[in-house]
Enzyme design. Structure first.
Site, mmCIF file in Angstrom:
data_model
loop_
_atom_site.group_PDB
_atom_site.id
_atom_site.type_symbol
_atom_site.label_atom_id
_atom_site.label_comp_id
_atom_site.label_asym_id
_atom_site.label_seq_id
_atom_site.Cartn_x
_atom_site.Cartn_y
_atom_site.Cartn_z
ATOM 1 N N THR A 100 -30.481 -3.096 -5.026
ATOM 2 C CA THR A 100 -29.582 -3.342 -3.816
ATOM 3 C C THR A 100 -30.197 -3.358 -2.641
ATOM 4 O OG1 THR A 100 -27.556 -1.984 -5.093
ATOM 5 C CG2 THR A 100 -27.749 -2.066 -2.749
ATOM 6 N N LYS A 175 -21.789 -6.007 -2.030
ATOM 7 C CA LYS A 175 -21.989 -4.623 -2.737
ATOM 8 C C LYS A 175 -21.902 -3.657 -1.504
ATOM 9 C CE LYS A 175 -24.266 -1.463 -4.691
ATOM 10 N NZ LYS A 175 -25.029 -1.238 -6.035
ATOM 11 N N LYS A 243 -27.282 5.310 3.339
ATOM 12 C CA LYS A 243 -27.828 4.112 3.550
ATOM 13 C C LYS A 243 -26.795 3.045 3.646
ATOM 14 C CE LYS A 243 -29.561 1.978 0.550
ATOM 15 N NZ LYS A 243 -30.266 1.205 -0.650
#
Length: 304
Positions: A100, A175, A243
């Site tokens: 990711t 995502k 994050k």
């Protein structure tokens, strides 16, 4: 469609990577692995994997190499560093980065791979430890369509569905949107559990009511009971959730999209990090709210 003994490289054997590589082995793929700490490689070698000496070595040996790395900085060093992926890439070879990362990182890696004549696909996943082990990940791929078609049998061995989202950056952005919604839902769920508790209601009953209605979902069902017990075994670390909230909010800034709910949820995750909960599961955001409740009752007692 089976693997037909297809050769695949696999870089990165953390919580997710080791489970994904193991599923490829189970489905008959020939897998060559590499990991920064070699102990995990030895574990998979016992199950039939070969071991590569560096990312470049793995890429030279395998037509397609998959990576599952911790964050953008690791993804960049494994791809572009000495003995890295790009050193081993040549025309006709494919590199699939399932880590990711932000779309800027993906684009840098894609350009370096393309400059050597290779094909690149970003393919981040939705799902944490358990879906990785059970091969039920959701794969969000973008980049080379021909590489997506070639790597489909491997995706089918690791996940329950893979999506092709066009140009590099599409997977990374999808995502972030998914994780932003997940983080906001978890923050609202935590507020509800804390409010029910403070109002003298049973949190267990709240779970049952939610489960029976239109808001019933696997995340509340799976995480709720342990949150009530104050247990936060890490499947997805809270610092990574924060994050992703931050990166999603930055995408919102870039596109002038208003995101008041996500912005408020992000503040709650920041508070949880300041309390030292970053390495616990993202459901530990609940503790930040419980902490608030405890502080309020302490000040009320002091005032009295």
């Amino acid at each position: 469609m089976g693997s037909d003994g297809m050769d695949v490289g696999f870089l990165g054997l953390g919580i997710m990577g080791i489970a994904m590589a193991r599923n490829l082995l189970k489905r008959g793929f020939k897998v060559t692995v590499w990991n920064r700490s070699p102990a995990k490689c030895e574990e998979l070698a016992k199950e039939g994997a070969s071991i590569g000496s560096s990312p470049a070595d793995v890429v030279k040996k395998c037509p397609i190499t998959i990576a599952m790395l911790a964050d953008p900085s690791v993804a960049l060093s494994v791809a572009l560093g000495p003995d890295g992926v790009v050193e081993g890439i040549s025309p006709g070879k494919g590199y699939v980065d399932m880590s990711t990362v932000d779309s800027g990182t993906s684009s840098r890696i894609a350009e370096a791979v393309a400059a050597k004549g290779g094909d690149f696909l970003e393919a981040p996943v939705s799902g944490s430890k358990q879906p990785a082990e059970m091969a039920t990940l959701i794969i969000l791929a973008a980049g080379s369509k021909s590489l997506f078609d070639k790597v489909r049998p491997a995706f089918d061995a690791m996940g329950k569905k893979s999506f092709y989202l066009n140009d590099v950056g599409g997977g990374a952005k999808m995502k972030l949107v998914v994780n932003m919604i997940m983080g906001s839902m978890m923050a609202a769920f935590s507020e509800g559990l804390s409010l029910a508790d403070k109002a003298g209601l049973s949190q267990q009953t709240l779970l049952e009511v939610l489960e029976l209605g239109a808001m019933g979902n696997p995340m509340f069902k799976m995480k709720g009971p342990s949150m009530i017990d104050g247990k936060y075994t890490t499947a997805f670390p809270l610092k990574h959730q924060q994050k992703d909230m931050r990166l999603a909010l930055a995408l919102g800034d870039e596109l002038a999209q208003s995101m008041p709910v996500a912005a408020a949820a992000n503040e709650t995750y920041k508070k949880a990090r300041s309390l030292g909960l970053g390495d616990q599961d993202f459901s530990a955001v609940h503790q930040a709210l419980a902490h608030e409740a405890a502080n309020a009752s302490d000040s009320a007692k002091a005032a009295a």
